[in-house]
Write a protein that holds these residues in place. Sequence first.
Motif, PDB file in Angstrom:
ATOM      1  N   ASN A 184      17.184  97.424  51.905  1.00 45.94           N
ATOM      2  CA  ASN A 184      18.341  97.437  52.797  1.00 45.94           C
ATOM      3  C   ASN A 184      18.556  96.047  53.389  1.00 45.94           C
ATOM      4  OD1 ASN A 184      18.791 100.209  52.435  1.00 45.94           O
ATOM      5  ND2 ASN A 184      17.353 100.739  54.061  1.00 45.94           N
ATOM      6  N   ASN A 186      21.410  92.814  54.435  1.00 50.04           N
ATOM      7  CA  ASN A 186      22.565  92.769  55.325  1.00 50.04           C
ATOM      8  C   ASN A 186      23.223  91.403  55.245  1.00 50.04           C
ATOM      9  OD1 ASN A 186      24.353  93.692  57.368  1.00 50.04           O
ATOM     10  ND2 ASN A 186      23.171  92.573  58.895  1.00 50.04           N
ATOM     11  N   VAL A 191      23.953  95.554  62.366  1.00 48.76           N
ATOM     12  CA  VAL A 191      22.822  96.287  61.798  1.00 48.76           C
ATOM     13  C   VAL A 191      22.719  97.625  62.517  1.00 48.76           C
ATOM     14  CG1 VAL A 191      20.340  96.340  61.463  1.00 48.76           C
ATOM     15  CG2 VAL A 191      21.575  94.201  61.201  1.00 48.76           C
ATOM     16  N   ASP A 193      20.258 100.145  61.665  1.00 50.48           N
ATOM     17  CA  ASP A 193      18.895 100.690  61.672  1.00 50.48           C
ATOM     18  C   ASP A 193      17.903  99.536  61.744  1.00 50.48           C
ATOM     19  OD1 ASP A 193      16.494 101.975  61.326  1.00 50.48           O
ATOM     20  OD2 ASP A 193      17.239 103.345  59.791  1.00 50.48           O
ATOM     21  N   HIS A 194      17.316  99.322  62.906  1.00 55.69           N
ATOM     22  CA  HIS A 194      16.442  98.172  63.109  1.00 55.69           C
ATOM     23  C   HIS A 194      15.024  98.406  62.601  1.00 55.69           C
ATOM     24  CE1 HIS A 194      19.326  95.891  65.589  1.00 55.69           C
ATOM     25  NE2 HIS A 194      19.724  97.080  65.985  1.00 55.69           N
ATOM     26  N   ALA A 197      15.744  98.247  57.894  1.00 59.11           N
ATOM     27  CA  ALA A 197      16.643  97.296  57.237  1.00 59.11           C
ATOM     28  C   ALA A 197      16.290  95.877  57.656  1.00 59.11           C
ATOM     29  CB  ALA A 197      18.096  97.602  57.587  1.00 59.11           C
ATOM     30  N   ASN A 199      17.876  92.097  58.627  1.00 59.10           N
ATOM     31  CA  ASN A 199      19.097  91.598  59.243  1.00 59.10           C
ATOM     32  C   ASN A 199      19.805  90.543  58.405  1.00 59.10           C
ATOM     33  OD1 ASN A 199      19.096  92.741  62.228  1.00 59.10           O
ATOM     34  ND2 ASN A 199      16.987  92.155  61.753  1.00 59.10           N
TER      35      ASN A 199
END
Length: 284
Positions: A184, A186, A191, A193-194, A197, A199
Amino acid sequence: DEPIANFINTASTLLFRNNFMKLYNKEFLGIQYGKNIANGVYLSGKLEYQQRKALFNNTNYSTVKSDDLFSSNNPQNPLSDLLPAFSTHHLTKFNLFGKINFGNKYITRPDGKINFRTQKYPALFLNYENAFAANEKKYEFQLISTRVTYEFTASNKGTFSFNMKAGKFLNAKNIAFIDYKHFNGNQTHIVLDHLNAFNLLPYYTNSTNDAYSENHFAYNDNGFIMNKLPLLNLLKSKLVLGYHNLLIPENKPYSEFSVGLNNLGFGKFRFFRIDYVRSYQNGY
Protein backbone atom coordinates in the motif's frame (compact mmCIF):
# COMPACT_ATOMS: atom_id res chain seq x y z
CA ASP A 1 16.53 -6.63 -19.51
CA GLU A 2 16.49 -3.94 -16.85
CA PRO A 3 14.89 -4.76 -13.48
CA ILE A 4 11.20 -3.90 -13.53
CA ALA A 5 11.36 -2.04 -10.21
CA ASN A 6 14.06 0.34 -11.45
CA PHE A 7 12.13 1.09 -14.63
CA ILE A 8 8.92 1.78 -12.73
CA ASN A 9 10.74 3.99 -10.26
CA THR A 10 11.92 6.20 -13.13
CA ALA A 11 8.59 6.23 -14.91
CA SER A 12 6.62 7.02 -11.76
CA THR A 13 7.98 10.56 -11.71
CA LEU A 14 6.78 11.03 -15.30
CA LEU A 15 3.36 9.49 -15.55
CA PHE A 16 2.00 8.38 -12.19
CA ARG A 17 1.06 11.83 -10.96
CA ASN A 18 -2.69 11.66 -11.56
CA ASN A 19 -3.81 8.16 -12.47
CA PHE A 20 -2.78 5.49 -9.97
CA MET A 21 -5.44 2.80 -10.27
CA LYS A 22 -4.46 -0.15 -12.48
CA LEU A 23 -7.30 -2.40 -13.57
CA TYR A 24 -7.70 -5.85 -15.06
CA ASN A 25 -10.68 -8.10 -15.74
CA LYS A 26 -11.34 -11.15 -13.55
CA GLU A 27 -14.21 -13.55 -14.11
CA PHE A 28 -14.49 -16.08 -11.31
CA LEU A 29 -16.56 -18.68 -9.55
CA GLY A 30 -15.80 -19.56 -5.96
CA ILE A 31 -16.94 -21.00 -2.67
CA GLN A 32 -15.89 -19.97 0.84
CA TYR A 33 -16.56 -21.23 4.36
CA GLY A 34 -15.35 -20.03 7.75
CA LYS A 35 -15.96 -20.97 11.36
CA ASN A 36 -14.73 -20.33 14.90
CA ILE A 37 -13.24 -23.72 15.72
CA ALA A 38 -12.18 -22.80 19.27
CA ASN A 39 -12.24 -19.84 21.61
CA GLY A 40 -10.33 -17.06 19.83
CA VAL A 41 -9.48 -19.28 16.82
CA TYR A 42 -11.10 -18.65 13.44
CA LEU A 43 -10.42 -20.74 10.33
CA SER A 44 -11.70 -20.25 6.79
CA GLY A 45 -11.12 -21.83 3.39
CA LYS A 46 -11.77 -20.49 -0.10
CA LEU A 47 -11.64 -22.15 -3.51
CA GLU A 48 -11.94 -20.01 -6.61
CA TYR A 49 -11.62 -20.53 -10.35
CA GLN A 50 -10.43 -17.38 -12.14
CA GLN A 51 -10.01 -16.20 -15.69
CA ARG A 52 -8.01 -12.98 -15.98
CA LYS A 53 -7.34 -10.70 -18.93
CA ALA A 54 -5.65 -7.35 -19.36
CA LEU A 55 -7.58 -4.11 -19.91
CA PHE A 56 -6.64 -1.10 -22.00
CA ASN A 57 -7.59 2.55 -21.87
CA ASN A 58 -10.15 3.19 -24.61
CA THR A 59 -10.35 6.95 -24.22
CA ASN A 60 -8.32 9.80 -22.78
CA TYR A 61 -11.29 12.12 -22.36
CA SER A 62 -11.46 14.06 -19.12
CA THR A 63 -12.98 17.29 -17.87
CA VAL A 64 -9.54 18.05 -16.43
CA LYS A 65 -7.13 19.01 -19.19
CA SER A 66 -3.75 17.33 -18.90
CA ASP A 67 -1.45 15.52 -21.30
CA ASP A 68 -0.48 12.85 -18.77
CA LEU A 69 -3.77 12.33 -16.93
CA PHE A 70 -4.05 8.70 -17.99
CA SER A 71 -1.22 6.20 -17.80
CA SER A 72 -1.19 2.64 -19.05
CA ASN A 73 -2.96 -0.16 -17.17
CA ASN A 74 0.37 -1.99 -17.36
CA PRO A 75 2.49 -0.92 -14.34
CA GLN A 76 5.53 -2.54 -15.94
CA ASN A 77 5.23 -0.39 -19.06
CA PRO A 78 3.43 2.86 -18.11
CA LEU A 79 4.67 4.68 -21.22
CA SER A 80 2.56 2.66 -23.63
CA ASP A 81 -1.02 1.41 -23.57
CA LEU A 82 -0.37 -0.99 -26.44
CA LEU A 83 1.32 -3.80 -24.51
CA PRO A 84 -0.84 -5.93 -22.18
CA ALA A 85 0.24 -6.33 -18.56
CA PHE A 86 -0.12 -10.11 -18.98
CA SER A 87 -1.56 -12.68 -21.34
CA THR A 88 -5.12 -13.88 -20.84
CA HIS A 89 -5.06 -17.01 -18.69
CA HIS A 90 -6.98 -18.98 -16.10
CA LEU A 91 -6.10 -20.77 -12.88
CA THR A 92 -7.61 -22.06 -9.66
CA LYS A 93 -6.75 -20.64 -6.26
CA PHE A 94 -7.11 -22.27 -2.86
CA ASN A 95 -6.75 -20.07 0.20
CA LEU A 96 -6.56 -21.20 3.82
CA PHE A 97 -6.80 -18.44 6.43
CA GLY A 98 -6.48 -18.60 10.19
CA LYS A 99 -6.78 -16.00 12.94
CA ILE A 100 -5.86 -16.41 16.60
CA ASN A 101 -6.88 -13.88 19.25
CA PHE A 102 -4.75 -14.76 22.24
CA GLY A 103 -6.46 -14.30 25.60
CA ASN A 104 -9.83 -13.94 23.90
CA LYS A 105 -12.82 -13.45 26.19
CA TYR A 106 -16.45 -14.08 25.38
CA ILE A 107 -19.97 -14.29 26.72
CA THR A 108 -22.61 -16.75 25.62
CA ARG A 109 -26.25 -16.02 25.04
CA PRO A 110 -29.15 -18.20 23.95
CA ASP A 111 -28.90 -16.70 20.47
CA GLY A 112 -25.14 -16.97 20.07
CA LYS A 113 -21.68 -16.06 21.31
CA ILE A 114 -20.06 -12.62 21.55
CA ASN A 115 -16.25 -12.33 21.45
CA PHE A 116 -14.20 -9.58 23.11
CA ARG A 117 -10.60 -8.75 22.23
CA THR A 118 -8.19 -8.15 25.10
CA GLN A 119 -5.31 -5.66 24.91
CA LYS A 120 -3.01 -7.95 26.86
CA TYR A 121 -2.11 -10.12 23.87
CA PRO A 122 -1.58 -9.69 20.12
CA ALA A 123 -3.61 -11.17 17.28
CA LEU A 124 -1.94 -13.62 14.89
CA PHE A 125 -2.99 -14.17 11.26
CA LEU A 126 -1.81 -17.08 9.12
CA ASN A 127 -2.47 -17.54 5.42
CA TYR A 128 -1.64 -20.12 2.77
CA GLU A 129 -2.44 -19.55 -0.91
CA ASN A 130 -1.99 -22.10 -3.67
CA ALA A 131 -2.56 -21.27 -7.34
CA PHE A 132 -2.83 -24.43 -9.46
CA ALA A 133 -4.49 -25.95 -12.54
CA ALA A 134 -3.47 -22.99 -14.71
CA ASN A 135 -3.55 -23.17 -18.48
CA GLU A 136 0.22 -22.50 -18.30
CA LYS A 137 2.43 -23.93 -15.57
CA LYS A 138 4.31 -20.65 -15.11
CA TYR A 139 1.25 -19.00 -13.51
CA GLU A 140 1.13 -21.50 -10.64
CA PHE A 141 2.64 -20.62 -7.24
CA GLN A 142 2.32 -20.92 -3.49
CA LEU A 143 2.40 -18.09 -0.93
CA ILE A 144 2.86 -18.48 2.82
CA SER A 145 2.25 -15.32 4.85
CA THR A 146 1.67 -14.19 8.41
CA ARG A 147 0.70 -11.03 10.24
CA VAL A 148 0.80 -9.93 13.89
CA THR A 149 -1.11 -6.91 15.22
CA TYR A 150 -0.97 -5.45 18.71
CA GLU A 151 -2.16 -2.32 20.45
CA PHE A 152 -1.73 -1.53 24.11
CA THR A 153 -2.07 1.54 26.32
CA ALA A 154 0.74 2.20 28.82
CA SER A 155 -1.30 3.78 31.60
CA ASN A 156 -1.37 7.54 30.91
CA LYS A 157 1.82 7.42 28.80
CA GLY A 158 0.05 6.81 25.50
CA THR A 159 -0.88 4.03 23.10
CA PHE A 160 1.58 1.86 21.19
CA SER A 161 0.54 -0.08 18.08
CA PHE A 162 2.19 -2.24 15.49
CA ASN A 163 1.28 -4.26 12.42
CA MET A 164 3.98 -6.69 11.28
CA LYS A 165 3.75 -8.81 8.12
CA ALA A 166 5.98 -11.35 6.40
CA GLY A 167 5.60 -13.75 3.52
CA LYS A 168 7.39 -16.04 1.12
CA PHE A 169 6.49 -17.07 -2.45
CA LEU A 170 7.34 -20.56 -3.65
CA ASN A 171 7.76 -21.61 -7.31
CA ALA A 172 6.76 -18.10 -8.40
CA LYS A 173 9.55 -17.03 -10.75
CA ASN A 174 7.34 -16.42 -13.80
CA ILE A 175 3.91 -15.68 -12.31
CA ALA A 176 1.71 -12.84 -13.58
CA PHE A 177 2.52 -9.41 -12.16
CA ILE A 178 -1.01 -9.16 -10.72
CA ASP A 179 -0.16 -12.04 -8.36
CA TYR A 180 2.92 -10.31 -6.94
CA LYS A 181 2.73 -8.94 -3.42
CA HIS A 182 1.83 -5.27 -3.87
CA PHE A 183 2.24 -2.89 -0.96
CA ASN A 184 0.00 0.00 0.00
CA GLY A 185 1.97 2.94 -1.34
CA ASN A 186 0.85 6.52 -1.67
CA GLN A 187 1.47 9.32 -4.16
CA THR A 188 -1.21 11.67 -2.86
CA HIS A 189 -1.27 13.97 0.17
CA ILE A 190 -3.87 11.90 2.03
CA VAL A 191 -3.36 8.67 3.98
CA LEU A 192 -6.33 6.81 5.43
CA ASP A 193 -4.64 3.93 7.26
CA HIS A 194 -1.51 4.80 9.23
CA LEU A 195 -0.86 1.20 10.33
CA ASN A 196 -1.29 -0.52 6.98
CA ALA A 197 0.21 1.82 4.39
CA PHE A 198 3.30 3.81 3.46
CA ASN A 199 3.00 7.58 3.13
CA LEU A 200 5.55 8.15 0.36
CA LEU A 201 6.16 4.80 -1.31
CA PRO A 202 5.51 4.93 -5.10
CA TYR A 203 3.09 2.30 -6.32
CA TYR A 204 4.53 -1.00 -7.62
CA THR A 205 8.21 -0.02 -7.15
CA ASN A 206 8.71 -2.72 -4.52
CA SER A 207 6.21 -5.34 -5.69
CA THR A 208 7.76 -8.77 -5.30
CA ASN A 209 7.31 -12.47 -6.07
CA ASP A 210 9.90 -13.46 -3.48
CA ALA A 211 10.13 -13.00 0.29
CA TYR A 212 9.08 -9.81 2.05
CA SER A 213 8.82 -8.22 5.48
CA GLU A 214 6.56 -5.20 6.10
CA ASN A 215 6.34 -3.45 9.47
CA HIS A 216 4.34 -0.49 10.79
CA PHE A 217 4.79 1.03 14.25
CA ALA A 218 2.88 3.94 15.80
CA TYR A 219 2.75 5.87 19.06
CA ASN A 220 -0.07 8.19 20.17
CA ASP A 221 0.71 10.17 23.32
CA ASN A 222 -3.02 10.67 24.09
CA GLY A 223 -2.09 14.12 25.36
CA PHE A 224 0.62 12.92 27.77
CA ILE A 225 3.31 15.11 26.11
CA MET A 226 1.25 17.76 24.33
CA ASN A 227 -0.69 18.73 27.47
CA LYS A 228 2.60 19.69 29.15
CA LEU A 229 3.82 22.07 26.41
CA PRO A 230 2.91 25.75 26.84
CA LEU A 231 0.80 27.24 24.02
CA LEU A 232 0.73 23.92 22.16
CA ASN A 233 -1.52 22.53 24.87
CA LEU A 234 -4.16 25.03 23.75
CA LEU A 235 -4.57 22.98 20.56
CA LYS A 236 -5.84 20.03 22.63
CA SER A 237 -4.15 17.81 20.06
CA LYS A 238 -2.25 14.54 20.37
CA LEU A 239 1.31 13.82 19.30
CA VAL A 240 1.63 10.88 16.90
CA LEU A 241 4.88 9.22 15.86
CA GLY A 242 5.34 6.55 13.20
CA TYR A 243 7.95 4.27 11.74
CA HIS A 244 7.46 2.01 8.71
CA ASN A 245 9.87 -0.28 6.89
CA LEU A 246 9.82 -2.70 3.98
CA LEU A 247 12.35 -5.41 3.18
CA ILE A 248 12.50 -7.37 -0.08
CA PRO A 249 15.48 -9.19 -1.66
CA GLU A 250 15.43 -7.15 -4.89
CA ASN A 251 15.89 -3.68 -3.34
CA LYS A 252 17.60 -2.06 -0.40
CA PRO A 253 15.41 -1.51 2.70
CA TYR A 254 12.77 1.19 2.50
CA SER A 255 11.99 3.22 5.65
CA GLU A 256 9.69 6.04 6.69
CA PHE A 257 9.65 8.24 9.78
CA SER A 258 6.73 10.50 10.64
CA VAL A 259 5.72 12.99 13.33
CA GLY A 260 2.32 14.62 13.46
CA LEU A 261 -0.60 16.05 15.36
CA ASN A 262 -3.94 14.31 15.68
CA ASN A 263 -7.28 15.48 17.09
CA LEU A 264 -7.11 18.81 15.26
CA GLY A 265 -10.22 20.89 14.67
CA PHE A 266 -12.77 22.96 16.56
CA GLY A 267 -15.12 22.01 19.34
CA LYS A 268 -16.55 18.55 18.74
CA PHE A 269 -15.24 18.46 15.16
CA ARG A 270 -11.73 17.20 15.85
CA PHE A 271 -11.10 14.59 13.18
CA PHE A 272 -8.15 16.15 11.32
CA ARG A 273 -4.56 14.95 11.40
CA ILE A 274 -1.39 16.33 9.83
CA ASP A 275 1.98 14.57 9.52
CA TYR A 276 5.49 15.37 8.40
CA VAL A 277 7.09 12.34 6.75
CA ARG A 278 10.61 11.46 5.62
CA SER A 279 11.44 8.37 3.57
CA TYR A 280 14.79 6.69 2.97
CA GLN A 281 16.01 4.07 0.50
CA ASN A 282 19.36 3.39 -1.20
CA GLY A 283 21.10 5.82 1.16
CA TYR A 284 18.91 8.88 0.52
